[in-house]
Design a protein around this motif. Structure first.
Motif, mmCIF file in Angstrom:
data_model
loop_
_atom_site.group_PDB
_atom_site.id
_atom_site.type_symbol
_atom_site.label_atom_id
_atom_site.label_comp_id
_atom_site.label_asym_id
_atom_site.label_seq_id
_atom_site.Cartn_x
_atom_site.Cartn_y
_atom_site.Cartn_z
ATOM 1 N N ALA A 81 5.013 -22.744 -1.727
ATOM 2 C CA ALA A 81 4.419 -24.165 -1.448
ATOM 3 C C ALA A 81 5.364 -25.097 -0.922
ATOM 4 O O ALA A 81 5.194 -25.877 -0.056
ATOM 5 C CB ALA A 81 3.723 -24.728 -2.676
ATOM 6 N N LEU A 82 6.526 -24.743 -1.151
ATOM 7 C CA LEU A 82 7.706 -25.747 -0.368
ATOM 8 C C LEU A 82 8.005 -25.346 0.755
ATOM 9 O O LEU A 82 8.017 -26.276 1.594
ATOM 10 C CB LEU A 82 9.037 -25.580 -1.545
ATOM 11 C CG LEU A 82 10.437 -26.459 -1.059
ATOM 12 C CD1 LEU A 82 9.899 -27.932 -1.325
ATOM 13 C CD2 LEU A 82 11.399 -26.059 -1.781
ATOM 14 N N THR B 168 3.290 -25.775 2.678
ATOM 15 C CA THR B 168 2.622 -26.455 1.774
ATOM 16 C C THR B 168 1.199 -26.338 1.803
ATOM 17 O O THR B 168 0.417 -26.163 0.773
ATOM 18 C CB THR B 168 3.184 -28.086 1.900
ATOM 19 O OG1 THR B 168 4.702 -28.154 1.849
ATOM 20 C CG2 THR B 168 2.628 -28.845 0.777
ATOM 21 N N LYS B 169 0.655 -26.293 3.126
ATOM 22 C CA LYS B 169 -0.641 -26.276 3.369
ATOM 23 C C LYS B 169 -1.205 -24.929 3.449
ATOM 24 O O LYS B 169 -2.446 -24.694 4.043
ATOM 25 C CB LYS B 169 -1.325 -27.136 4.414
ATOM 26 C CG LYS B 169 -1.071 -28.638 4.264
ATOM 27 C CD LYS B 169 -1.704 -29.466 5.263
ATOM 28 C CE LYS B 169 -1.530 -30.988 5.082
ATOM 29 N NZ LYS B 169 -2.406 -31.766 5.762
ATOM 30 N N MET C 185 7.132 -36.605 0.214
ATOM 31 C CA MET C 185 6.949 -35.301 0.827
ATOM 32 C C MET C 185 6.473 -35.541 2.282
ATOM 33 O O MET C 185 6.889 -34.937 3.113
ATOM 34 C CB MET C 185 5.552 -34.632 0.314
ATOM 35 C CG MET C 185 5.752 -34.192 -1.081
ATOM 36 S SD MET C 185 7.058 -33.085 -1.389
ATOM 37 C CE MET C 185 8.317 -33.913 -2.026
ATOM 38 N N LEU D 265 3.345 -30.108 -4.950
ATOM 39 C CA LEU D 265 3.260 -29.358 -3.679
ATOM 40 C C LEU D 265 2.677 -27.732 -4.049
ATOM 41 O O LEU D 265 1.838 -27.371 -3.342
ATOM 42 C CB LEU D 265 4.885 -28.683 -3.372
ATOM 43 C CG LEU D 265 5.717 -29.935 -2.557
ATOM 44 C CD1 LEU D 265 7.008 -29.507 -2.266
ATOM 45 C CD2 LEU D 265 4.753 -30.522 -1.151
ATOM 46 N N HIS E 203 -0.746 -26.648 -2.330
ATOM 47 C CA HIS E 203 -0.887 -25.256 -1.794
ATOM 48 C C HIS E 203 -2.296 -24.633 -2.349
ATOM 49 O O HIS E 203 -3.017 -23.854 -1.899
ATOM 50 C CB HIS E 203 0.119 -24.311 -2.225
ATOM 51 C CG HIS E 203 0.243 -23.018 -1.467
ATOM 52 N ND1 HIS E 203 -0.237 -21.867 -2.021
ATOM 53 C CD2 HIS E 203 0.920 -22.491 -0.398
ATOM 54 C CE1 HIS E 203 -0.187 -20.891 -1.304
ATOM 55 N NE2 HIS E 203 0.595 -21.281 -0.267
ATOM 56 N N LEU F 173 -0.908 -35.751 3.013
ATOM 57 C CA LEU F 173 -0.692 -34.921 1.602
ATOM 58 C C LEU F 173 -1.255 -35.967 0.615
ATOM 59 O O LEU F 173 -0.844 -35.438 -0.692
ATOM 60 C CB LEU F 173 0.843 -34.766 1.341
ATOM 61 C CG LEU F 173 1.466 -33.777 2.389
ATOM 62 C CD1 LEU F 173 3.055 -33.443 1.950
ATOM 63 C CD2 LEU F 173 0.820 -32.664 2.152
#
Length: 1307
Positions: free
Chosen positions: A350-351, A354-355, A412, A433, A437, A496
């Motif tokens: 996720a880092l 993220t999406k 973020m 995050l 995700h 985000l």
């Protein structure tokens, strides 16, 4: 030459070396040995110099010397016929000789000798190559030892220059040595040197060696080694493999990487940062995991572009290894500060992504999506469980909408803006995050049927499983937790934030019907969406941090739901919501009152909002998705939303008019007097008002607001810019323009806005001018079709504009043709009358010479005239004002072989054929079996046009079919016996029921016998009975003096009416219903009816509508003519019948003239100029058509034409020219006997009958032309009476009730 000598071997070796040198660039560029082999195998196909290589020439000479005799012998055998079973043909002979040769002993000996010799030659070359290679390696080792220190300080990266290193072939024994050196027990220097050698080896050789399993273990150990030099070197080898190897190689590397990471997370757990701590990405163990995860993620996003070219098992191994790694999930929220948790793979993924771009790509293609979903369902459902749990945890966590979430999203969004890359991440940020995700993964999962089938899902700490509805409700609750923006930063994209993320999930679900049905079209979803609305309606403050933003997104979601039929039905008819008053209502009855209170600024909680207009506009847009449909407008009528919007628009217009004009030197006016977005708000209100014109009744409501001219002007401004109607409408303004053009006030608005002029100018530019800028380079081709494709769109637009006789009456009524003595070539027509003058009424040399493309342009005009004349009212107007038929006859007289004398044969060309067709259409009246229209196409053969042409009346009998047998005798039937036995005194309440029952029975069994006197008797007695019943009398009795007698009446017949009268006489004589002296009777009947109706007109002084000026009425009374023919020319009987009929409700719809500007209507309706047949009958036709014959409704919408326009034309002229006379009589009797709502059902039945043709012509883009020009062939009322009775059972309560309300309510 069967054996090779030592000299031959040496020569072969030299030639082979030369070939390899020549193809060195091709081979060295190959990423693997397999690819190099493929290049050499297909060298003949790819290298044009293949046959010029000395090695190839040598081999060809050797083959010819070895097999030449065998080939010649086999060829002779086949030629002598020994191979008679082989077949004939050159290809067959070659194949036979080739097969025989390959089976010969000589061929086998040659191949064995060549194979043995080449093995010796190749072995010799390889030995020499290995000697040279060992020398190079020894020199390379020496240089490496000298520079080893510089290598150890190298900062490894998976994007290092190692991608560009070349490969050297390596033996299996050498790989075994490297594997041994990589053993974890060996010193670091030895392992590093082994990795350095491994990076120079082809990955395919590495993976195919016998020692790969041990090498794989050692590589995994090196990957997990705390020394970054070793792990980075392995990553470099993996990265090189990913970038240059096929999938069968990279999948081994990828699965190794995934397995290594899985072991790392299992046995070397990294603790999750506590609340007050942060994870340092530079920390050695974290950095190593991040690098490996980044390399894996990059491969995940790229592999989708090529794995479809490989076996599915390779892809399945990659997907399974990924899901196996991601299934190592940690429970969210363990411990008050998260100190008991370990870092999970999904936190790092996720880092980095993220999406969840990798998951979106994997789910995009069906090939990979099926595997992902199958594995998730069978083995790795825990991945989805963890994602659901993470979203629920975020939704239920304490104060998720506070400043902390704002800080997270802001951090973020800005993490890459600083010049120094960010390395510290708190536990809250990692959790957020992970939530983002998870939300993106679930959003993508819900888009597919098998993904939705994974639900319901059981999660910990919840008694009931999580259903799709529960999940969507959770998403919406997260959307309500939108952080209030606290940073005034233009770079903040807010992508985000929880609301933005949820909207990214909901929008695709709304656009996919199946997804929306499963996820959104549920009562709990609507309830949670409308919670803020209902709260505000109750006068309470909604507990939301950013009220305006939340309401805007709620409205956006509601609007997307309402655009589909299922969503609209849910809004209108699902009464499971509790309103502010505590009643169970549908969503529409919550949204509309809320919108009206927004318009009136009657919500205290929203009074101080800066973006009040945006919120209000968003909810009006939701209402618009409902009221721009017939069923939605029907449900919203009690609210009079059009009046609320119009009142707000007038208020804003008044405020903008009061803004003072700036004067130089004077102080600026206060900003509060004119907000900067006032103009945009006015346009928004006009845009929403305009969309009422999407339906017939909505257009009436728009006209009553008084803003129709402004709305049409606004539409024209957007139409000229080719702008979309809105983000939810898939079509342009075509349907709306057609709907507006169907009425007199709509056409006046279109004309005054400049729309008509723009269409005419655009047509003229395409037809006469062409594209000047490309004409020299690309000359315009000669058109092959009567109407060129470049002009077809303009032609159809004109057909739509001029389809309604009311529109034509407004544009052409009282207008004379210019008929100038000369025309400037640069003079362009700007109106419809100019267009008729230049393209249709081409009656002078000046007009002919003014056209650059005379034949094409005049053909266009004649085609347009043919379509316009399909409306009998338009035909009568054109004939009365311009006598176009005389011009066409003169054109035919001029088109003979001897034009000076007017004698000789007709010249058959495109124009004469078009004129002949138009003349027959204008002169002959009849249904599909009563007249014959000549085709416009020529035939092949000696007689290309066997149809008779004419240049004077009467029309040749060839075009008039044999008249139907219209017997006036009384055929015996149960109905005729019933009518004969009925006397006026015996007509009681049950008589009408018996009459209806017998009529339906006879119509469905023996419809052919109820013609002539039977129908007339039926109509007379039914009208007499109904008009004698006070309950059935809808209008007051009116018996003006002189109507019953034979005295003169005050009204004279207009030229249009006189032409209509003569048309009726011709048709009646053709049907053998009228005698030669019937002209006096029909003239008297028409004058008396006109006098009667004129006395009931509202006194209006309309300066805008031509149809309401003076004593003008619609062009001709077709119902009066029809009744006169049914009465066989008995004027007294027809008049008595019509006077009694005028008291009944059915007369308001069956008799268009009856309510034209009538005193019986509310004043606003009487002065609207819109007939009840349009805003009531046609409205319900469109409403029922969508439910009963949906394909036809869709075809109309796609064609830019409307069913209402066609129905108004059919009903206005009583189906003359479209149905045969018996069916016209059945139509009139059906509406009178069974009820006025049968007029609606009749239209639906006709459209259902025409469905195959409508669908076909919608595809060929000539639907409106087909419907107007072609008769309704094969339609019989009796065949569809049962269908119409079914419609009555389902819809009478609604349709008839609305018909009865025309005198009491506007619209």
């Amino acid at each position: 030459m069967s054996q090779f000598s030592v000299e031959d071997e040496a020569e072969l070796q030299s030639l082979l070396r030369q070939l390899l040198k020549t193809t060195k660039d091709r081979i060295s560029g190959a990423p693997s040995v397999e690819c190099a082999e493929e290049i050499l195998l297909h060298l003949e196909e790819t290298d044009k110099n293949f046959h010029n290589y000395e090695f190839v020439k040598y081999l060809r000479q050797y083959v010819e010397s070895s097999l030449g005799a065998v080939i010649d012998e086999e060829t002779e055998n086949c030629a002598r016929g020994d191979g008679h079973a082989i077949g004939t043909g050159q290809d067959t002979l070659v194949h036979a000789v080739t097969r025989k040769t390959r089976e010969s002993v000589e061929y086998k000996q040659m191949m064995q000798t060549l194979k043995n010799t080449m093995m010796v030659v190749v072995e010799s070359l390889i030995n020499k190559f290995e000697e040279d290679q060992l020398k190079k390696e020894e020199m390379h080792r020496k240089s490496q030892r000298e520079q080893s220190s510089s290598h150890y300080t190298d900062n490894c990266s998976d994007s290092d220059s190692s991608f560009n290193q070349s490969y050297a072939f390596i033996k299996h024994e050498q790989l075994q040595v490297i594997a041994d050196k990589l053993d974890p027990s060996r010193p670091k220097e030895v392992r590093w040197e082994a990795l350095q050698c491994l990076c120079c080896a082809p990955p395919s050789d590495v993976l195919s060696c016998e020692s790969w399993s041990g090498l794989r273990r050692n590589l995994s150990a090196a990957l997990a080694d705390p020394d970054p030099d070793l792990s980075d070197k392995v990553l470099r080898f993996f990265a090189k493999t990913f970038s240059s190897s096929p999938l069968n190689v990279t999948r081994e590397i990828y699965t190794s990487l995934a397995k290594s990471l899985e072991n790392d997370f299992l046995y070397h757990k990294v603790s999750f940062p506590a609340a007050l701590e942060a994870m340092d990405a530079n920390r050695q163990d974290v950095a190593r995991l991040l690098k490996q995860m980044r390399l894996m993620n990059e491969f995940q996003k790229e592999v989708t572009s090529f794995w479809i070219r490989h076996p599915e098992k390779y892809m399945e191994e990659i997907i399974e290894s990924t899901l196996s790694l991601l299934s190592l999930c940690s429970e969210p929220g363990l411990g008050p500060h998260g100190y008991e948790r370990a870092l999970a793979p999904l936190h790092l993924l996720a880092l980095l992504d993220t999406k969840a771009t990798w998951f979106k790509k994997w789910m995009h293609g069906y090939y990979s999506r099926t595997v992902v979903l199958r594995l998730l369902e069978r083995k790795y459902k825990s991945v989805i469980v963890a994602a659901v749990q993470q979203c629920i945890h975020y939704s239920e966590s304490s104060d998720p909408a506070g400043d902390e979430t704002t800080d997270l999203t802001y951090a973020m969004e800005h993490q890459q803006i600083s010049p120094v890359q960010r390395m510290l991440y708190t536990g809250r940020e990692l959790e957020y995050l992970y939530f983002v995700h998870s939300l993106c993964v679930l959003g993508r999962l819900l888009m597919y049927t098998h993904g939705r089938n994974l639900f319901p899902i059981r999660v910990k700490n919840r008694k009931d499983p999580v259903t799709l509805t529960d999940l969507v409700v959770t998403f919406i609750k997260i959307m309500y937790q939108h952080p209030k923006r606290a940073f005034d930063d233009a770079t903040l994209t807010d992508s985000l934030s929880p609301t933005a993320l949820v909207m990214e999930v909901l929008r695709p679900l709304c656009e996919r019907v199946e997804c929306a049905v499963d996820c959104l079209y549920q009562t709990p979803v609507l309830e949670v969406l409308l919670v803020p609305v209902i709260t505000l309606l109750k006068g309470r403050q909604a507990k939301l941090k950013s009220l305006e933003s939340t309401l805007t997104h709620v409205a956006d979601t509601l609007a997307r739901i309402a655009t589909t039929e299922r969503g609209l039905s849910l809004f209108l008819y699902d009464r499971n919501l509790l309103s502010a008053d505590g009643e169970s209502v549908s969503a529409a009855h919550v949204i509309v009152p809320f919108t009206q209170r927004l318009l009136a600024r009657d919500l205290p909680a929203l009074a101080s909002l800066d973006s009040h207009m945006a919120v209000c506009g968003a909810f009006i847009f939701v209402c618009r998705q409902m009221y721009n449909t017939c069923e939605g407008l029907q449900a919203l009528r009690p609210y009079s939303l059009h009046e609320s919007i119009a009142a707000t628009w007038r208020k804003m217009s008044t405020q903008s008019e009061r803004v003072p004009t700036p004067v130089p030197g004077s102080p600026n006016p206060a900003s509060s007097q004119e907000p900067p977005n006032t103009l945009a708000w006015e346009e928004t209100l006009l845009d929403n008002l305009l969309n009422f014109a999407a339906t017939p009744r909505g257009l009436l409501l728009l006209q009553q607001t008084g803003a129709i001219n402004e709305c049409v002007t606004y539409m024209f401004s957007r139409f000229t810019k080719k702008l979309q109607v809105s983000r939810c409408e898939k079509f342009g303004y075509g349907v709306m323009v057609t709907q507006v053009a169907a009425t007199a006030p709509g056409m006046v608005a279109l004309h005054s806005s400049g729309f008509v002029q723009a269409i005419v100018v655009e047509l003229w530019s395409m037809l006469e001018c062409g594209r000047e800028d490309v004409r020299v380079v690309h000359p315009k081709s000669t058109p092959m079709d009567p109407i060129d494709r470049s002009c077809l769109k303009s032609f159809l637009t004109l057909v739509n504009l001029l389809s309604s006789p009311h529109a034509t009456w407004e544009l052409l009524g009282g207008q004379a043709l210019p008929n100038k003595s000369s025309y400037n070539l640069r003079e362009m027509p700007t109106s419809i009358i100019d267009l008729i003058d230049r393209l249709i009424a081409v009656n002078s040399e000046a007009k002919i010479h003014s056209l650059f493309s005379y034949e094409q342009s005049h053909t266009f005009g004649l085609r347009l005239l043919s379509v316009m004349c399909c409306s009998l009212d338009t035909l009568l107007l054109l004939e009365a004002q311009y006598r176009l038929s005389d011009m066409l006859l003169q054109g035919q007289r001029d088109n003979v072989t001897d034009p000076t004398t007017g004698e000789g044969e007709f010249i058959i060309d495109g124009l004469s054929v078009e004129r002949n067709h138009a003349l027959v259409r204008m002169s002959v009246i009849g249904g599909p079996s009563e007249r014959r229209l000549p085709p416009r196409a020529l035939l092949k053969g000696n007689d290309p046009y066997p149809w008779p042409m004419f240049c004077s009346y009467p029309v040749p009998r060839h075009y008039i079919l044999d008249g139907p047998k219209t017997s006036r005798g009384r055929q015996e039937s149960e109905l005729s016996a019933f009518l004969a036995s009925s006397k006026d005194a015996q007509l009681d309440d049950s008589w009408m029921d018996s009459c209806r029952r017998l009529y339906c029975k006879v119509m469905t069994t023996k419809a052919s016998i109820i013609t002539g006197n039977v129908l007339c008797d039926l109509l007379e007695k039914a009208v007499l009975h109904l008009s004698s019943s006070p309950a059935e009398c809808f209008f007051p009795a009116a018996e003006p003096s002189g109507l019953e007698g034979s005295g003169d009446v005050s009204c004279d017949l207009s030229p249009v009416e006189q032409l209509g009268m003569r048309t009726t006489l011709r048709y009646g004589k053709f049907l053998k219903l009228l005698k030669d002296d019937a002209e006096v009777d029909i003239a008297l009947l028409l004058r008396r009816c006109k006098d009667f109706l004129s006395q009931q007109r509202v006194k209006t002084d309309s300066e805008t509508l031509y149809s309401l000026q003076g004593c003008s009425l619609p062009p001709h009374d077709w119902l009066c003519s029809s009744v006169f023919l049914m009465a066989a020319g008995d004027g007294s009987l027809a008049l008595a019948l019509l006077l009694r009929l005028s008291r009944l409700l059915v007369s308001a719809f069956l008799w268009p003239r009856r309510l034209h500007a009538s005193v019986h209507l509310p004043v606003e309706l009487a002065q609207s100029g819109i007939p009840a047949v349009y805003w009531c009958t046609a409205h319900y036709v469109e409403l029922l058509l969508k439910a009963e014959v949906p394909l036809v409704g869709s075809a109309f919408r796609m064609s830019g034409f409307t069913p209402s326009q066609m129905c108004v034309q059919w009903l206005g002229q009583c189906f003359w020219n479209y149905l045969d006379w018996p069916e016209i009589c059945h139509y009139v009797c059906t509406c009178v006997v069974l009820g006025p709502d049968y007029q609606v059902y009749m239209c639906i039945a006709v459209l259902k009958h025409l469905q195959p043709d409508i669908l076909l012509h919608a595809q060929t883009q000539d639907l409106q032309v087909f419907l107007k020009e072609e008769p309704i062939s094969g339609f019989k009322v009796c065949n569809y009476l049962e269908f119409m009775e079914g419609l009555e059972r389902r819809y009478r309560a609604m349709v008839l009730a609305d018909m009865k309300s025309i005198l009491h309510a506007s619209g």
